[in-house]
Design an enzyme around this catalytic site. Structure first.
Site, PDB file in Angstrom:
ATOM      1  N   LYS A  84      29.527 -25.637  34.323  1.00  0.00           N
ATOM      2  CA  LYS A  84      28.817 -24.388  34.335  1.00  0.00           C
ATOM      3  C   LYS A  84      27.718 -24.702  35.480  1.00  0.00           C
ATOM      4  O   LYS A  84      26.309 -24.235  35.174  1.00  0.00           O
ATOM      5  CB  LYS A  84      28.064 -24.359  32.991  1.00  0.00           C
ATOM      6  CG  LYS A  84      29.304 -24.204  31.945  1.00  0.00           C
ATOM      7  CD  LYS A  84      30.377 -23.194  32.297  1.00  0.00           C
ATOM      8  CE  LYS A  84      30.112 -21.918  32.630  1.00  0.00           C
ATOM      9  NZ  LYS A  84      31.324 -21.209  32.917  1.00  0.00           N
ATOM     10  N   THR A  87      30.856 -24.041  39.474  1.00  0.00           N
ATOM     11  CA  THR A  87      32.174 -24.605  39.795  1.00  0.00           C
ATOM     12  C   THR A  87      33.140 -23.508  40.349  1.00  0.00           C
ATOM     13  O   THR A  87      33.728 -23.689  41.263  1.00  0.00           O
ATOM     14  CB  THR A  87      32.579 -25.589  38.656  1.00  0.00           C
ATOM     15  OG1 THR A  87      31.639 -26.464  38.086  1.00  0.00           O
ATOM     16  CG2 THR A  87      33.806 -26.324  39.074  1.00  0.00           C
ATOM     17  N   THR A  88      33.201 -22.639  39.548  1.00  0.00           N
ATOM     18  CA  THR A  88      34.230 -21.485  39.854  1.00  0.00           C
ATOM     19  C   THR A  88      33.793 -21.014  41.182  1.00  0.00           C
ATOM     20  O   THR A  88      34.830 -20.780  41.751  1.00  0.00           O
ATOM     21  CB  THR A  88      34.005 -20.562  38.587  1.00  0.00           C
ATOM     22  OG1 THR A  88      34.170 -20.856  37.533  1.00  0.00           O
ATOM     23  CG2 THR A  88      35.119 -19.443  38.806  1.00  0.00           C
ATOM     24  N   HIS A 151      34.522 -32.975  37.300  1.00  0.00           N
ATOM     25  CA  HIS A 151      33.276 -32.989  36.854  1.00  0.00           C
ATOM     26  C   HIS A 151      32.872 -34.805  36.486  1.00  0.00           C
ATOM     27  O   HIS A 151      31.810 -34.958  35.877  1.00  0.00           O
ATOM     28  CB  HIS A 151      33.200 -32.517  35.360  1.00  0.00           C
ATOM     29  CG  HIS A 151      33.337 -30.975  35.347  1.00  0.00           C
ATOM     30  ND1 HIS A 151      32.529 -30.043  36.392  1.00  0.00           N
ATOM     31  CD2 HIS A 151      34.020 -30.185  34.718  1.00  0.00           C
ATOM     32  CE1 HIS A 151      33.007 -29.100  36.022  1.00  0.00           C
ATOM     33  NE2 HIS A 151      33.742 -28.872  35.073  1.00  0.00           N
ATOM     34  N   ARG A 173      22.698 -27.281  39.592  1.00  0.00           N
ATOM     35  CA  ARG A 173      22.095 -26.309  39.150  1.00  0.00           C
ATOM     36  C   ARG A 173      21.122 -26.573  38.457  1.00  0.00           C
ATOM     37  O   ARG A 173      20.888 -27.554  37.789  1.00  0.00           O
ATOM     38  CB  ARG A 173      23.100 -25.005  38.353  1.00  0.00           C
ATOM     39  CG  ARG A 173      22.512 -23.895  38.197  1.00  0.00           C
ATOM     40  CD  ARG A 173      23.521 -23.110  37.248  1.00  0.00           C
ATOM     41  NE  ARG A 173      22.985 -21.797  37.223  1.00  0.00           N
ATOM     42  CZ  ARG A 173      23.677 -20.799  36.397  1.00  0.00           C
ATOM     43  NH1 ARG A 173      24.981 -21.429  35.766  1.00  0.00           N
ATOM     44  NH2 ARG A 173      23.438 -19.702  36.263  1.00  0.00           N
ATOM     45  N   ARG A 318      29.725 -14.988  33.642  1.00  0.00           N
ATOM     46  CA  ARG A 318      28.844 -14.361  32.354  1.00  0.00           C
ATOM     47  C   ARG A 318      27.613 -13.506  33.155  1.00  0.00           C
ATOM     48  O   ARG A 318      27.944 -12.347  33.148  1.00  0.00           O
ATOM     49  CB  ARG A 318      28.069 -15.369  31.591  1.00  0.00           C
ATOM     50  CG  ARG A 318      27.382 -15.089  30.387  1.00  0.00           C
ATOM     51  CD  ARG A 318      26.622 -16.120  29.635  1.00  0.00           C
ATOM     52  NE  ARG A 318      25.693 -16.830  30.107  1.00  0.00           N
ATOM     53  CZ  ARG A 318      24.509 -16.635  29.963  1.00  0.00           C
ATOM     54  NH1 ARG A 318      24.337 -15.638  29.449  1.00  0.00           N
ATOM     55  NH2 ARG A 318      23.685 -17.340  30.680  1.00  0.00           N
TER      56      ARG A 318
END
Length: 356
Positions: A84, A87-88, A151, A173, A318
């Site tokens: 989170k 990554t995407t 990860h 992040r 999100r």
């Protein structure tokens, strides 16, 4: 992506010696798991302390297989991060940059496939159905340059990844925003182990501050890649999510140079960088049909015994905002995590904004 039953293998594919070797590795793995410290983490899942980082039982055998059997090529690209942390997004950018001569932007794979389907994770995709010494674990048939993700902390990467000339891009992040995104995402993994008690956000946050989270402690994960990027700048590119978001064009160009495929003057003049940024933007990816519907399998059943985990694709997107954590943190939580970051990240040139 169809579900698979990976609780057994077709024994006729392997010789007796191979079957015995597989069984021996299985037993070693099970004994190892029994010996590890464990804690309940987000998503009602037990996390185990393996090689100084926390992961669920399902990821231990796949990580071991990755470490033991993956053979990196010098042309490989590895996208690394804490969960989170963007990554995407980084997977999409890396795929688009490296393959920009292969696909037109009008008919691009990212328009019909999620970036997690195009850039597989070593420990949650690549080695799920090949956890031990089985055929095809090196994905030799992938289009080159091969792009993978992980990860796993830097010290626990496969030796071939560290020793080869393959390149690693790491994105970090702000731990405040990372935690809120992580907490919301982990609640959506289905199904959870219903036999475990549900943690409140306050209880889970306490564990996060102690380093008990997927692939944590987060500070060790970040610092491992940061220090390697300083020692070997041609090997590891260290990015901050906030800086990438504030000046995506600059960093996309920088990624291209780092990966050995710099943008030509003609490409820049024709708006290639801007087009890639737009194609991979949060707004664009979130609105694609492929990311609105369907379920993505992050983990499936494996030989050491675990439940299947999956998430709806729409939950991968999100808000992607900077500073959104202010809507979730109490003053005491802000104070606590600020102190943890000050202590754990001291002595390095890395800082994050703490908004009022």
């Amino acid at each position: 992506m169809a579900s698979k039953d990976l609780t057994h293998f077709k024994e006729e594919q392997y010789s007796q010696d191979e079957q015995e070797a597989i069984s021996e590795e299985e037993n070693k793995c099970k004994q190892l798991i029994l010996s590890l410290p464990k804690e309940i983490g987000s998503g009602n899942e037990c996390l185990y302390f393996y090689q100084s980082f926390w992961i669920p039982k399902s990821i231990i055998p796949t990580t071991i297989s990755f470490q033991n059997h993956f053979q990196a090529k010098d042309s490989d690209v590895v996208v690394a991060s804490m969960p989170k942390s963007g990554t995407t997004w980084l997977k999409a950018l890396a795929f688009a940059i490296v393959n920009r001569q292969k696909f037109s932007l009008e008919n691009h794979p990212l328009l019909t496939l999620n970036s997690h389907e195009l850039v597989p994770h070593f420990e949650v995709n690549v080695y799920v159905d090949t956890m031990f010494q089985l055929p095809n674990t090196n994905r030799s048939n992938m289009i080159e340059p091969r792009i993978f993700a992980t990860h796993v902390p830097y010290p626990s990467l496969a030796k071939s990844v560290k020793d080869s000339n393959c390149r690693i891009i790491y994105i970090c992040r702000n731990p405040f925003d990372t935690y809120v995104s992580y907490w919301n995402f982990m609640k959506k993994l289905i199904p959870n182990d219903q036999d475990l008690p549900t943690l409140t956000i306050e209880e889970d946050f306490e564990k996060y501050c102690k380093g008990i989270c997927y692939y944590g402690p987060f500070w060790d994960n970040i610092l491992g890649y940061l220090k390697e990027s300083i020692a070997r700048p041609n090997k590891v590119l260290f990015l901050k999510y906030e800086e990438l978001k504030e000046n995506a064009n600059f960093h996309v160009k920088r990624i291209g140079e780092f990966l050995g495929c710099p943008f030509t003057q003609e490409e820049e003049s024709n708006g290639m960088i801007e087009n890639i940024v737009k194609l991979c933007s949060f707004e664009k990816m979130k609105e694609l049909e492929t990311n609105k519907f369907g379920t993505f399998y992050f983990l499936e059943k494996n030989k050491c015994g675990t439940i299947e985990q999956r998430v709806e694709k729409k939950h991968l997107f999100r808000k992607a905002e900077i500073g959104d954590w202010v809507n979730s943190f109490s003053p005491s939580m802000v104070e606590k995590l600020s102190k943890v970051m000050e202590e754990k990240l001291s002595g390095v040139d890395l800082s994050f904004k703490v908004y009022p």
